[in-house]
Design an enzyme around this catalytic site. Structure first.
Site, PDB file in Angstrom:
ATOM      1  N   LYS A   1     -18.182   5.358 -20.545  1.00 16.01           N
ATOM      2  CA  LYS A   1     -18.938   4.787 -21.254  1.00 16.01           C
ATOM      3  C   LYS A   1     -18.738   4.607 -23.054  1.00 16.01           C
ATOM      4  O   LYS A   1     -18.770   3.714 -23.417  1.00 16.01           O
ATOM      5  CB  LYS A   1     -20.335   5.674 -21.204  1.00 16.01           C
ATOM      6  CG  LYS A   1     -21.053   5.906 -19.982  1.00 16.01           C
ATOM      7  CD  LYS A   1     -22.207   6.705 -19.964  1.00 16.01           C
ATOM      8  CE  LYS A   1     -21.920   8.239 -20.341  1.00 16.01           C
ATOM      9  NZ  LYS A   1     -21.146   8.967 -19.239  1.00 16.01           N
TER      10      LYS A   1
ATOM     11  N   ARG B   1     -31.335  10.061 -20.226  1.00 18.40           N
ATOM     12  CA  ARG B   1     -30.426  10.895 -19.321  1.00 18.40           C
ATOM     13  C   ARG B   1     -31.413  11.417 -18.045  1.00 18.40           C
ATOM     14  O   ARG B   1     -30.914  12.306 -17.436  1.00 18.40           O
ATOM     15  CB  ARG B   1     -29.966  12.099 -20.061  1.00 18.40           C
ATOM     16  CG  ARG B   1     -28.457  11.880 -20.455  1.00 18.40           C
ATOM     17  CD  ARG B   1     -27.354  12.468 -19.481  1.00 18.40           C
ATOM     18  NE  ARG B   1     -26.185  13.162 -19.928  1.00 18.40           N
ATOM     19  CZ  ARG B   1     -25.389  12.955 -20.899  1.00 18.40           C
ATOM     20  NH1 ARG B   1     -25.569  11.831 -21.658  1.00 18.40           N
ATOM     21  NH2 ARG B   1     -24.561  13.592 -21.034  1.00 18.40           N
TER      22      ARG B   1
ATOM     23  N   ARG C   1      -8.807  13.949 -20.875  1.00 18.55           N
ATOM     24  CA  ARG C   1      -9.405  13.237 -21.879  1.00 18.55           C
ATOM     25  C   ARG C   1      -8.709  14.163 -23.302  1.00 18.55           C
ATOM     26  O   ARG C   1      -8.878  15.299 -23.315  1.00 18.55           O
ATOM     27  CB  ARG C   1     -10.839  13.111 -22.087  1.00 18.55           C
ATOM     28  CG  ARG C   1     -11.519  12.784 -23.097  1.00 18.55           C
ATOM     29  CD  ARG C   1     -12.665  12.213 -23.080  1.00 18.55           C
ATOM     30  NE  ARG C   1     -13.707  13.316 -22.541  1.00 18.55           N
ATOM     31  CZ  ARG C   1     -14.610  13.048 -22.166  1.00 18.55           C
ATOM     32  NH1 ARG C   1     -15.542  11.915 -22.330  1.00 18.55           N
ATOM     33  NH2 ARG C   1     -15.711  14.159 -21.868  1.00 18.55           N
TER      34      ARG C   1
ATOM     35  N   ARG D   1     -21.226  19.296 -14.688  1.00 18.90           N
ATOM     36  CA  ARG D   1     -21.679  18.140 -15.044  1.00 18.90           C
ATOM     37  C   ARG D   1     -21.986  17.177 -14.299  1.00 18.90           C
ATOM     38  O   ARG D   1     -22.833  16.363 -14.099  1.00 18.90           O
ATOM     39  CB  ARG D   1     -20.795  17.614 -16.458  1.00 18.90           C
ATOM     40  CG  ARG D   1     -20.863  18.391 -17.519  1.00 18.90           C
ATOM     41  CD  ARG D   1     -19.691  18.107 -18.590  1.00 18.90           C
ATOM     42  NE  ARG D   1     -19.551  16.731 -19.012  1.00 18.90           N
ATOM     43  CZ  ARG D   1     -18.462  16.377 -19.336  1.00 18.90           C
ATOM     44  NH1 ARG D   1     -17.025  17.080 -19.238  1.00 18.90           N
ATOM     45  NH2 ARG D   1     -18.331  15.116 -19.816  1.00 18.90           N
TER      46      ARG D   1
END
Ligand code: AP5
Ligand code: MG
Ligand code: ZN
Length: 215
Positions: A13, A88, A127, A171
């Site tokens: 995203k 969300r 990441r 998550r």
């Protein structure tokens, strides 16, 4: 133009939003980035949000919706915006539907970026993020030109607190339980388009671009 980017953690995203904002001159609103900044600056909001974020849980709706309400009224949003990581939960989506008419805006498109779970884990654990400008890198898929230094601003790269394998798995569970119901919510409103996010960064952008061009 108001675009919502929906998708699991690690779907891309933030990465795709960077490319979209460059081409379409839209304001970028990432609740995750805003919350991380608040945590770093140890503001009241940051102190309330920190533990939830570090554990991979969602921050309570009431804290997040106020951030978005304020952010949407800033001048750079006049030309339109991309929402990354908001809404969300279904309650956040209902809030957004209430607030948009107040500012004369409506949702043009919800883009769902779909990626297989193993790939999500690989992306998140590799990441790296710029501590100054927030741009995302990946040790393998999007390495910076100089190791641990941001190409765009020269800032130091760091690994997010919630990108450990254990928290990533949490998550992903939270996404399935609390965020995935939004897929049907927006399908019913005929606002949702799915993107195959398993391809490389530029190919995913091409799919997104071909949809946005038609709006
Ligand atoms: P947030 O920051 O929004 O995190 P997230 O939703 O978990 O999403 P990520 O930022 O991890 O993934 P992304 O899809 O942006 O992927 P990226 O582009 O970086 O939220 C963090 C926390 O804040 C939440 O857990 C919660 O506590 C709180 N929060 C935020 N919003 C909230 C809300 N509305 N309500 C309540 N709480 C909220 O890409 C990932 C990696 O993959 C990068 O390294 C990138 O380089 C690489 N990559 C990207 N695309 C590709 C590709 N196509 N091929 C190969 N590699 C790729
Ligand atoms: Mg992100
Ligand atoms: Zn930077």
């Amino acid at each position: 133009m108001l675009i919502i980017l929906l998708g699991p953690p690690g779907a891309g995203k933030g990465t795709e939003a960077e490319k979209i904002t460059q081409k379409y001159n839209l304001a970028y609103i990432s609740t995750g980035d805003i919350l991380r900044k608040a945590v770093k600056e140890e503001t009241q909001l940051g102190r309330k949000a920190r533990d939830y974020m570090d554990q991979g849980q969602l921050v309570p709706d009431n804290l997040v919706v106020e951030i978005v309400r304020e952010r949407l009224t800033e001048p750079d949003c006049a030309n339109g915006a991309i929402l990354d990581g908001f809404p969300r939960t279904v309650d956040q989506a209902i809030f957004l539907d209430q607030v948009l008419p107040e500012i004369g805006a409506e949702i043009d498109q919800v883009l769902l970026i779909e990626v297989e779970e193993n790939e999500l884990i690989e992306r998140l654990t590799g990441r790296r993020v710029c501590s100054d400008c927030g741009v995302n890198y990946h040790v393998k898929y999007k390495p910076p030109q100089v190791r641990n230094v941001c190409d765009q601003c020269g800032g130091d790269l760091y690994q997010r607190e919630d990108d450990s394998l254990k928290t990533v798995k949490e998550r992903l569970e939270v996404y399935k339980k609390q965020t995935e119901p939004l897929v049907d919510f927006y399908k019913e409103k005929k606002l949702l388009k799915a993107i195959d996010g398993n391809q490389d960064i530029d190919e995913v952008f091409e799919q997104i671009d071909s949809i946005l061009k038609q709006l």
